[in-house]
Design a protein around this motif. Sequence first.
Motif, PDB file in Angstrom:
ATOM      1  N   SER A 554       0.820  -1.221   0.000  1.00 32.44           N
ATOM      2  CA  SER A 554       0.000   0.000   0.000  1.00 32.44           C
ATOM      3  C   SER A 554       0.847   1.261   0.000  1.00 32.44           C
ATOM      4  N   GLY A 555       2.107   1.139   0.421  1.00 34.45           N
ATOM      5  CA  GLY A 555       2.960   2.312   0.528  1.00 34.45           C
ATOM      6  C   GLY A 555       2.794   3.068   1.826  1.00 34.45           C
ATOM      7  N   TYR A 556       2.010   2.508   2.757  1.00 32.73           N
ATOM      8  CA  TYR A 556       1.750   3.183   4.030  1.00 32.73           C
ATOM      9  C   TYR A 556       2.487   2.518   5.196  1.00 32.73           C
ATOM     10  N   ASP A 557       3.470   1.687   4.895  1.00 34.88           N
ATOM     11  CA  ASP A 557       4.164   0.960   5.967  1.00 34.88           C
ATOM     12  C   ASP A 557       4.932   1.905   6.884  1.00 34.88           C
ATOM     13  N   ASP A 558       5.591   2.926   6.327  1.00 28.22           N
ATOM     14  CA  ASP A 558       6.307   3.882   7.181  1.00 28.22           C
ATOM     15  C   ASP A 558       5.340   4.645   8.077  1.00 28.22           C
ATOM     16  N   GLN A 559       4.156   4.942   7.548  1.00 28.59           N
ATOM     17  CA  GLN A 559       3.144   5.643   8.336  1.00 28.59           C
ATOM     18  C   GLN A 559       2.721   4.786   9.532  1.00 28.59           C
ATOM     19  N   PHE A 560       2.572   3.490   9.328  1.00 33.18           N
ATOM     20  CA  PHE A 560       2.207   2.589  10.431  1.00 33.18           C
ATOM     21  C   PHE A 560       3.342   2.499  11.455  1.00 33.18           C
ATOM     22  N   ASP A 561       4.576   2.482  10.993  1.00 32.87           N
ATOM     23  CA  ASP A 561       5.707   2.402  11.918  1.00 32.87           C
ATOM     24  C   ASP A 561       5.806   3.631  12.805  1.00 32.87           C
ATOM     25  N   ASP A 562       5.316   4.750  12.306  1.00 35.72           N
ATOM     26  CA  ASP A 562       5.402   5.988  13.079  1.00 35.72           C
ATOM     27  C   ASP A 562       4.241   6.148  14.067  1.00 35.72           C
ATOM     28  N   LEU A 563       3.267   5.248  14.026  1.00 31.76           N
ATOM     29  CA  LEU A 563       2.151   5.330  14.972  1.00 31.76           C
ATOM     30  C   LEU A 563       2.642   5.075  16.387  1.00 31.76           C
ATOM     31  N   ASP A 564       2.037   5.766  17.338  1.00 35.75           N
ATOM     32  CA  ASP A 564       2.430   5.608  18.738  1.00 35.75           C
ATOM     33  C   ASP A 564       1.171   5.469  19.589  1.00 35.75           C
ATOM     34  N   ASN A 565       1.279   4.668  20.651  1.00 30.91           N
ATOM     35  CA  ASN A 565       0.173   4.480  21.589  1.00 30.91           C
ATOM     36  C   ASN A 565      -1.075   3.952  20.883  1.00 30.91           C
ATOM     37  N   VAL A 566      -0.897   2.909  20.083  1.00 30.24           N
ATOM     38  CA  VAL A 566      -2.015   2.301  19.376  1.00 30.24           C
ATOM     39  C   VAL A 566      -2.052   0.798  19.664  1.00 30.24           C
ATOM     40  N   THR A 567      -3.196   0.206  19.363  1.00 32.61           N
ATOM     41  CA  THR A 567      -3.396  -1.240  19.432  1.00 32.61           C
ATOM     42  C   THR A 567      -3.736  -1.732  18.035  1.00 32.61           C
ATOM     43  N   ILE A 568      -3.005  -2.738  17.572  1.00 30.58           N
ATOM     44  CA  ILE A 568      -3.243  -3.283  16.237  1.00 30.58           C
ATOM     45  C   ILE A 568      -3.745  -4.713  16.371  1.00 30.58           C
ATOM     46  N   PHE A 569      -4.905  -4.986  15.758  1.00 33.53           N
ATOM     47  CA  PHE A 569      -5.461  -6.328  15.701  1.00 33.53           C
ATOM     48  C   PHE A 569      -5.129  -6.883  14.312  1.00 33.53           C
ATOM     49  N   ALA A 570      -4.069  -7.651  14.201  1.00 33.69           N
ATOM     50  CA  ALA A 570      -3.592  -8.116  12.896  1.00 33.69           C
ATOM     51  C   ALA A 570      -4.109  -9.523  12.617  1.00 33.69           C
ATOM     52  N   PRO A 571      -4.780  -9.740  11.496  1.00 33.51           N
ATOM     53  CA  PRO A 571      -5.246 -11.090  11.152  1.00 33.51           C
ATOM     54  C   PRO A 571      -4.058 -12.007  10.844  1.00 33.51           C
ATOM     55  N   THR A 572      -4.191 -13.259  11.208  1.00 36.47           N
ATOM     56  CA  THR A 572      -3.157 -14.234  10.895  1.00 36.47           C
ATOM     57  C   THR A 572      -3.139 -14.500   9.392  1.00 36.47           C
ATOM     58  N   ASP A 573      -2.076 -15.147   8.924  1.00 34.92           N
ATOM     59  CA  ASP A 573      -2.000 -15.490   7.504  1.00 34.92           C
ATOM     60  C   ASP A 573      -3.140 -16.412   7.097  1.00 34.92           C
ATOM     61  N   LYS A 574      -3.511 -17.324   7.983  1.00 37.83           N
ATOM     62  CA  LYS A 574      -4.617 -18.239   7.682  1.00 37.83           C
ATOM     63  C   LYS A 574      -5.922 -17.481   7.516  1.00 37.83           C
ATOM     64  N   ALA A 575      -6.099 -16.432   8.305  1.00 40.38           N
ATOM     65  CA  ALA A 575      -7.322 -15.648   8.221  1.00 40.38           C
ATOM     66  C   ALA A 575      -7.395 -14.835   6.936  1.00 40.38           C
ATOM     67  N   LEU A 576      -6.258 -14.484   6.358  1.00 43.35           N
ATOM     68  CA  LEU A 576      -6.237 -13.597   5.185  1.00 43.35           C
ATOM     69  C   LEU A 576      -6.031 -14.331   3.866  1.00 43.35           C
ATOM     70  N   GLN A 577      -5.618 -15.582   3.913  1.00 38.49           N
ATOM     71  CA  GLN A 577      -5.139 -16.220   2.685  1.00 38.49           C
ATOM     72  C   GLN A 577      -6.210 -16.358   1.594  1.00 38.49           C
ATOM     73  N   ASN A 578      -7.472 -16.414   1.977  1.00 37.72           N
ATOM     74  CA  ASN A 578      -8.529 -16.568   0.969  1.00 37.72           C
ATOM     75  C   ASN A 578      -9.297 -15.270   0.706  1.00 37.72           C
ATOM     76  N   THR A 579      -8.790 -14.151   1.170  1.00 39.31           N
ATOM     77  CA  THR A 579      -9.480 -12.877   0.971  1.00 39.31           C
ATOM     78  C   THR A 579      -9.130 -12.277  -0.387  1.00 39.31           C
ATOM     79  N   GLU A 580      -9.935 -11.309  -0.800  1.00 36.77           N
ATOM     80  CA  GLU A 580      -9.684 -10.626  -2.064  1.00 36.77           C
ATOM     81  C   GLU A 580      -8.370  -9.849  -2.013  1.00 36.77           C
TER      82      GLU A 580
END
Length: 840
Positions: A554-580
């Motif tokens: 997406s090109g927004y990886d640096d923007q995510f790295d600069d986030l502070d005081n946040v909570t990220i709920f990241a889906p596992t690879d199994k959860a994402l593998q069949n998504t669009e």
Amino acid sequence: MLRLWACLLLLGSIQIQAVPFYGDSSSEEVAEFDDSSDSTHESSDNSSSGYDTEFVPLEHQQQPQGRQETAATVPAQTPNGVEQKPFNVDTITTDVNSPNPAIFFQQSFPFFGNEFFNSFGGFGFGAAQEPWWKGPNVCTEKEEDETVATETEAEETVDTFGQERDGVTNVVRSPLFGQFQFSVNSCAEKPNKHVCTKIVNQNGKKKTLTLTRQCCYGYGRPRNADFTTPCEKIDIKDVEATASDMGAKQFLESARTAGELADMLGAGSGKKVTLFVPNDAAFMEYRGHHQQENNVEDAKAEASKPSIYKLHAVLGEVQLEDVPNEKLLQTELPDQKIRINSYQLPAALGLEPYRFAANCVPIEKHDKLSEQALVHTLGGVLKPLTKNLMDIIRERADMSIMRTVLEKTNLSAMLEDDKPVTIFVPTDAAFDKLEPHLRRALKEGRGCASNILKNHLLDLTFCSLATVPGAKTTAYNLLGEPLLLNRTHRAANQTGPTPIYINNLAKIIDADIMGTNGVLHVIDTILPTESALPMTSLMSQKNLTIFQRLLEASGYDDQFDDLDNVTIFAPTDKALQNTEWARMLKEQPELLNHNLDLLEFLNYHVVKPMIKTCDLSEKSLPTVAGSSVRLNLYSTHALFSDVMNRATVNCARLVHFDDESCGSVLHQVDRALTPPKNNMLKLLEANPNYSKFLELVRKANLTQLLSNDSRSLTLLVPKNDVFEELNESGEGSKPADPMALVKTHIVEDVVCCAGIIPTNWPFVRSIESISGQHLRITRDRRPKIENAGVTKCDVVATNGILHEINDIIVPRPQRQQQQRPQLIPPGAGYQPQGDFDVFF
């Protein structure tokens, strides 16, 4: 005999183990202080060996009542002379900066010889033996000091019951005419010295009495001697002869040739002097190195610089057992000091109890008395120190990146201070090994770059000789996290020092570079710490590769790295593998660059603030994308239903959690999160399979309830085919009360499928519909609510969730819906109506 039996019972009940050392290696003795040299003392020499023994610097080994140090014990010998070790030690942990060091007991237990029993002050088998300091050739020195006790000291002496305290070192006598007296007695034994201190605090006046017994001049005791071995006359030689006997004659011969030896020895002033003399091998290597480096034919001319010799001489008699760790000794060379460091070794190694270093140069032999000086020999030549650690880093061409990062994070000031510090410095080549996100964060000094650097810093001087070949050494960095250092065993054909590895990752390639304020070690790999990794780096480490690659695409990886005081709920690879999104990442990644829909999807997995699982509660939280996610907590304990141990976000279950990253936290979920677009009513209207249930909702006039976005509901929806099957069987006549039926299928709470667990009698669980009926919930092949199984779980709406079920819920008759069990039984005449009545 009572005391002997008590000792035997204690020995049988305790578990012998080695714990971190705190306090000098001492046999702490309890004695009523006596000014006479033949006062009665009880001597105990307690120790143990075990797996994972640890040591700390001597600076952390100071007791409040003075140093307490014990002479090393002599290993037990079998009749054939083979050393007997009661415990096999495979791994030694040397805990250099333990936050909570305890006492390390040094006594080995040759079960059960007289040496063990006689250590209890004369109780045991055989005749009691007198300690050496009660024997001949012992000189006594007394000191007395009186001060005004501080308020804290005065408070600590009060015994509110006015009774004598039965302790090992403390005595509080009963008040007499409004007065009180508190005294502390402690004794410490060293190889040639026995020091007893009595501190008396009486009516606000603190008096310290010190009695030192030591071998008189010209007398001494062998190192590691038994406590009964008396002081015997020793052969004191000239300083050059003494150095020669210690294998260090070349340095003093060179000093005499250069005309500097007399000045080093005080020029006949009679002052006591201590010499740190390089051994012959070290001095010859120094000569050869400087001859080659300076291309000088006469290497002696280079080695004859006055600074070299005076740098190794200190005024005063410096016995290493009396020197605290990190002590700076002023040399005879102006503005030059020697830093003494001490590290305790586990007794199980059978080596000297301490390792000493002077400016991180190993002190090999020490405390040898000569006619003119006290002599210690070194495994290297001391060099003048004129630069602090930051100056050294600035001058090194291979440390330019580290210099920049230290200055950007303001940690350079620490390396310019006078307090001792150790830094493991990665080379510029080590930075090139880093993955791009971490390298960017470090080079820019952003985010938690300072935390990564603190992972390389210790607030003490850690010399390489603190490590033991084949053993584990633990040191705590500025983050309070342990660094595990392993020194490998020497190979058969290996020359030079054996390599040291940190956390089995980084290798020390250049050790013991001394500065005026500590030591620097060069390493070939950066030491990462999860608490300082950028979020994208942490995702890669936790195998969340699809979500991380979507961020990068997406090109927004640096923007995510600069986030502070946040909570990220990241889906596992199994959860994402069949998504669009995963399909596009694989087939058309160019379409993801700065894709706004993808950005909304990614931002929906991020909420503020940082919330760890211990702080989770049931509520809705706004995401960075704008819309909210709903957190729910459930219990999977059949008995303890109030103990919440499962969490969901929009009904996606948290499967891994609490990975901290630079002021934020990462939780893994088993399902991708998608912002809901419709409320409950619109979900029913959008699905033709729900039309018959929707018709009942309208007849019951409950459309407003299902469209209210302020509610949090669970809607249980039978499909149309359920109603058709009932019609075919003749059971599906239209309900007389559509409102009652629909309300039975609505719960005023969010009940995700992850919160429904298998339950059996008597631990049955239920949920309450808005009609007031209790619906039993359980799980076998699928979640089940009363008589209906859930065929489709967790359709998320803006005001709750929808479950698709395979039957119309038929609640239990009202007569079976009793209250929950009462601690006080119902009155007489009560008759349970069913098996579950006693529980619900």
